[in-house]
Design a protein around this motif. Sequence first.
Motif, mmCIF file in Angstrom:
data_model
loop_
_atom_site.group_PDB
_atom_site.id
_atom_site.type_symbol
_atom_site.label_atom_id
_atom_site.label_comp_id
_atom_site.label_asym_id
_atom_site.label_seq_id
_atom_site.Cartn_x
_atom_site.Cartn_y
_atom_site.Cartn_z
ATOM 1 N N ARG A 54 0.818 -1.208 0.000
ATOM 2 C CA ARG A 54 0.000 0.000 0.000
ATOM 3 C C ARG A 54 0.854 1.261 0.000
ATOM 4 O O ARG A 54 0.673 2.143 -0.837
ATOM 5 N N THR A 55 1.813 1.342 0.928
ATOM 6 C CA THR A 55 2.639 2.551 0.969
ATOM 7 C C THR A 55 3.581 2.613 -0.226
ATOM 8 O O THR A 55 3.872 3.692 -0.722
ATOM 9 N N ASP A 56 4.035 1.446 -0.702
ATOM 10 C CA ASP A 56 4.937 1.478 -1.855
ATOM 11 C C ASP A 56 4.217 1.967 -3.108
ATOM 12 O O ASP A 56 4.801 2.653 -3.935
ATOM 13 N N ARG A 57 2.930 1.614 -3.211
ATOM 14 C CA ARG A 57 2.205 2.119 -4.374
ATOM 15 C C ARG A 57 1.957 3.619 -4.262
ATOM 16 O O ARG A 57 1.900 4.326 -5.259
ATOM 17 N N GLN A 58 1.830 4.093 -3.020
ATOM 18 C CA GLN A 58 1.655 5.547 -2.838
ATOM 19 C C GLN A 58 2.897 6.319 -3.278
ATOM 20 O O GLN A 58 2.809 7.495 -3.603
ATOM 21 N N ASP A 59 4.046 5.655 -3.252
ATOM 22 C CA ASP A 59 5.272 6.316 -3.693
ATOM 23 C C ASP A 59 5.151 6.848 -5.108
ATOM 24 O O ASP A 59 5.655 7.916 -5.435
ATOM 25 N N THR A 60 4.506 6.067 -5.965
ATOM 26 C CA THR A 60 4.405 6.503 -7.354
ATOM 27 C C THR A 60 3.017 7.040 -7.675
ATOM 28 O O THR A 60 2.725 7.365 -8.809
ATOM 29 N N ASN A 61 2.156 7.075 -6.683
ATOM 30 C CA ASN A 61 0.796 7.509 -6.941
ATOM 31 C C ASN A 61 0.331 8.360 -5.767
ATOM 32 O O ASN A 61 -0.503 7.951 -4.980
ATOM 33 N N PRO A 62 0.906 9.553 -5.613
ATOM 34 C CA PRO A 62 0.648 10.332 -4.408
ATOM 35 C C PRO A 62 -0.769 10.881 -4.371
ATOM 36 O O PRO A 62 -1.353 11.166 -5.421
ATOM 37 N N GLN A 63 -1.300 10.973 -3.178
ATOM 38 C CA GLN A 63 -2.622 11.562 -3.007
ATOM 39 C C GLN A 63 -2.446 12.987 -2.506
ATOM 40 O O GLN A 63 -1.653 13.224 -1.617
ATOM 41 N N GLY A 64 -3.206 13.884 -3.091
ATOM 42 C CA GLY A 64 -3.083 15.279 -2.698
ATOM 43 C C GLY A 64 -3.647 15.515 -1.316
ATOM 44 O O GLY A 64 -4.484 14.767 -0.844
ATOM 45 N N ARG A 65 -3.134 16.526 -0.675
ATOM 46 C CA ARG A 65 -3.698 16.980 0.588
ATOM 47 C C ARG A 65 -3.938 18.461 0.415
ATOM 48 O O ARG A 65 -3.107 19.161 -0.143
ATOM 49 N N CYS A 66 -5.063 18.902 0.890
ATOM 50 C CA CYS A 66 -5.388 20.278 0.564
ATOM 51 C C CYS A 66 -4.861 21.259 1.586
ATOM 52 O O CYS A 66 -4.399 20.893 2.638
ATOM 53 N N CYS A 67 -4.995 22.493 1.209
ATOM 54 C CA CYS A 67 -4.559 23.557 2.095
ATOM 55 C C CYS A 67 -5.510 23.673 3.253
ATOM 56 O O CYS A 67 -6.499 24.084 3.306
ATOM 57 N N TYR B 112 -17.486 -1.450 -9.737
ATOM 58 C CA TYR B 112 -17.118 -2.176 -10.966
ATOM 59 C C TYR B 112 -15.615 -2.278 -11.187
ATOM 60 O O TYR B 112 -15.163 -3.063 -11.997
ATOM 61 N N LYS B 113 -14.843 -1.458 -10.469
ATOM 62 C CA LYS B 113 -13.388 -1.589 -10.588
ATOM 63 C C LYS B 113 -12.777 -2.135 -9.305
ATOM 64 O O LYS B 113 -11.557 -2.057 -9.121
ATOM 65 N N ALA B 114 -13.634 -2.632 -8.403
ATOM 66 C CA ALA B 114 -13.169 -3.027 -7.069
ATOM 67 C C ALA B 114 -11.887 -3.841 -7.132
ATOM 68 O O ALA B 114 -11.791 -4.811 -7.877
ATOM 69 N N ASP B 115 -10.864 -3.395 -6.377
ATOM 70 C CA ASP B 115 -9.620 -4.163 -6.323
ATOM 71 C C ASP B 115 -9.162 -4.352 -4.884
ATOM 72 O O ASP B 115 -8.082 -4.881 -4.642
ATOM 73 N N GLY B 116 -9.959 -3.889 -3.940
ATOM 74 C CA GLY B 116 -9.591 -4.046 -2.535
ATOM 75 C C GLY B 116 -8.507 -3.085 -2.081
ATOM 76 O O GLY B 116 -8.137 -3.073 -0.921
ATOM 77 N N LYS B 117 -7.984 -2.270 -2.997
ATOM 78 C CA LYS B 117 -6.884 -1.373 -2.634
ATOM 79 C C LYS B 117 -7.224 0.091 -2.918
ATOM 80 O O LYS B 117 -7.420 0.877 -2.000
ATOM 81 N N ASP B 118 -7.288 0.446 -4.198
ATOM 82 C CA ASP B 118 -7.603 1.833 -4.539
ATOM 83 C C ASP B 118 -9.096 2.039 -4.724
ATOM 84 O O ASP B 118 -9.628 3.103 -4.444
ATOM 85 N N TYR B 119 -9.750 1.025 -5.256
ATOM 86 C CA TYR B 119 -11.185 1.110 -5.486
ATOM 87 C C TYR B 119 -11.883 0.242 -4.449
ATOM 88 O O TYR B 119 -11.944 -0.972 -4.589
ATOM 89 N N VAL B 120 -12.355 0.879 -3.411
ATOM 90 C CA VAL B 120 -12.973 0.135 -2.312
ATOM 91 C C VAL B 120 -14.264 0.839 -1.914
ATOM 92 O O VAL B 120 -14.254 2.048 -1.663
ATOM 93 N N ARG B 121 -15.359 0.107 -1.887
ATOM 94 C CA ARG B 121 -16.606 0.709 -1.423
ATOM 95 C C ARG B 121 -16.447 1.084 0.046
ATOM 96 O O ARG B 121 -16.041 0.266 0.860
ATOM 97 N N THR B 122 -16.717 2.343 0.363
ATOM 98 C CA THR B 122 -16.488 2.822 1.720
ATOM 99 C C THR B 122 -17.776 3.370 2.290
ATOM 100 O O THR B 122 -18.496 4.091 1.596
ATOM 101 N N ASP B 123 -18.034 3.035 3.540
ATOM 102 C CA ASP B 123 -19.217 3.546 4.224
ATOM 103 C C ASP B 123 -19.300 5.062 4.057
ATOM 104 O O ASP B 123 -18.291 5.757 4.219
ATOM 105 N N ARG B 124 -20.478 5.571 3.752
ATOM 106 C CA ARG B 124 -20.604 6.995 3.415
ATOM 107 C C ARG B 124 -20.143 7.917 4.544
ATOM 108 O O ARG B 124 -19.536 8.956 4.301
#
Lengths: 67, 766
Positions: A54-67, B112-124
């Motif tokens: 999970r963290t290794d994938r974040q290395d190449t796919n960063p998620q933004g954090r807002c101001c 439809y793209k569920a992969d358990g990692k990036d695409y995960v249904r999340t409680d609202r």
Amino acid sequence: MAARLAVLTRGVRGVARYFGGVLGADAYAKYLEHHRAAGHGVAPLTEKEFWRDRTDRQDTNPQGRCC
Amino acid sequence: MAETPDQRRNASGERGVVATDPALPPTAIDEEVREAEDRKWTPGKIALWAGIALLGGLAWFMLAIIRGETVNAIWFVFASVCTYLIGYRFYSKVIERYITRPDDRRATPAEYKADGKDYVRTDRNVLFGHHFAAIAGAGPLVGPVIAAQMGYLPGTIWIIIGVVLAGAVQDYLVMFFSMRRGGRSLGQMAREELGVIGGTAALIATLLIMVIIVAILALVVVNALGESPWGVFSVGMTIPIALFMGVYLRYLRPGKVMEVSLIGFVLLMAAIVGGGIVAETPWGADIFSLDKVTIAWGLIVYGFIAAILPVWLLLAPRDYLSTFMKIGVIVMLALAIIVVRPEITVPAFSEFASRDNGPVFPGALFPFLFVTIACGALSGFHALISSGTTPKLVEKERQTRFIGYGGMLMESFVAIMALVAAISIDRGLYFAMNSPAALTGGTVETAATWVNSLGLAGVNITPDFLAETARNVGEESIVSRTGGAPTLAVGLAHIMQQFIGGTAMMAFWYHFAIMFEALFILTAVDAGTRVARFMLQDSIGNFVPKFKEHSWRPGAWLCTAIMVGAWGAVLLMGVTDPLGGINTLFPLFGIANQLLAAIALSVCLAIVAKRGTFKYLWIVALPLAFAAVVTITASYQKIFSSTPAVGYFANNAAFSKALADGKTEFGTAKSVAAMEAVVRNTAIQGWLSVIFVVLSIIVIATALLATVKAFRNRADGTAVKDNEDPALPSRVFAPSGLIPTAAERELMAEWDKVPAELRFEKGGHH
């Protein structure tokens, strides 16, 4: 009194679970759930492997954090 | 009852194409049942909404019309919350009904793209918190404080009305359209909808805007930590704490996020208390009293290292800490304001509301108030978060209203609370803290004399009062602590000490506030640098394909260095600016952020037009027009105004002329070097304004062209290609809002009876 305590513990647990969800602490549990539901033939990643991945994938796919 | 467009659309076939599994209960509430539920006004419901409307009306009346000697802070809470509830219940439903038209029978990308990692249904409700933590940061805590120069009312109106009609609309629409496109980013959507020119302009603008935003956020931290050994120590400690948490999560106890966050939180509190002790010692004061330039350089070096270190070591753990603090602090601040209910003595409109030479930020109320408060009212940066991450986690289409629109209302509430905290302090103190040192002179005596000379009603401060406040919050001095963060910290300490701990605790609360603001900002700086680095790598990759390989070290390092160098240069410019950095740069931050909003809304406008919703296009056009007018006017004034305090080039010319005349000091610049710095800075700031506004005009123009084209195509019956992912049937159900409605509860009960193995399609995507 015991009943009240039970309600209180349930409340605290609920809050903790919610917080955990917001932080993403339940990511591995959700991954396992998905893995089971999807019915893969292969074994799921172990907890340690999952978090590494999970963290290794974040290395190449960063998620933004807002101001 | 009038037909909804949804029903009309049935004939044209856009809806009803999704055939859901007949073996399962419905995946959406029946249209008519929901309509009937929505439109059924029981006496209880009428009384509730009448009560909310009356309370909100009364609160606005107290704030805007009565405006007595003092006004109680509780009215801000009522005015905002009641307006948000009405906006959410009525306006966002109009948007849902006529513009987004969600269809719960369609699967979301998380399904439809569920992969358990990036695409995960999340409680609202969890996703609401998650999204809120991603969009809210230091922005809504800083802008309203700076804007309080104009008095409380202009800022309050803009924050509350702006969010309902603009900010929340943008967040909601971007999130919804990104969700319909599998979670595509704003940049990708811009390219698809606006073509190569509009898309490229949007990309470059986004990149530059990120540089400015990161630089100015960093400037806020530097200003808060300059000459503050306590602050430097406790904020500095967040780095080893985060590193420890990272190692703990990676090697000791993987996945124990809650546990490590609690440990981190305890360590943070210890760092704040420890900072107080260390700053008291002679060696501590010696080591950690750093001047602003040193801190700025430290931050630049740190920013580079943090952006190339693996995520697990620093960024991920600090993000946990930051999220943890964010939610805690905001709940605490809201509670404290409701319990303490401070009396506000600041006037509704201050003396500076009708002038353009305010010391905190220059320029007239219109347009500069509307760019000074960006986050909290309308923040373009959110479009980057609302597209991409959150849409990949949404469980049902209808939930985007709650998460996107509702999440932004929540951020607006944070902005209102920051405003209340800032205006609850003495007005003289406010101006002494927020005016540049060039005006206040930097000492308590000169600052008191200068503030009293402003001729502000009811303001009369003494040097002793300034010195005592500084002592109470554990700082050397609080004069000219610009940037908003220290003022908010004093305000929060002022309110919190009445709630917990008394004056003795003020220093703790002050540094607690500085700590969390710094934490939010550092997280945003790290993440921003990384995101910008990848954007740059991808852009260069179009010419030099090697750069597209994200794991290619030299490319990654070079691009990181370029991005850090860019924001670092702006940061140093701000720190050393003889005119006072915040004062000249903050408007640029707001303009950049609002221009990004204009870009995001342009993309939404083109999409809405292509979907054929012309009658309600005004819902998007209204905030777009406002953002465009405000930012283009502000940019115009920054570029062309002949008032040196407002116009960058006018200032540039004035200082250039002074240099040419052989003067050795001019205005607030006391040496030739300082004068040269002003000439250089104003030129850079001026040209940045020019570039921003030109790029944004290109984007807006291409969006208008796309809209007109869509209109023409509609008129002559040409099919319009939409870029949505194909509609797939959903196999899950979840309620759409915070509290499930009666019909939703009924349907949930039906779903609970479905055997688990039937509920979610097995491996359909593999």
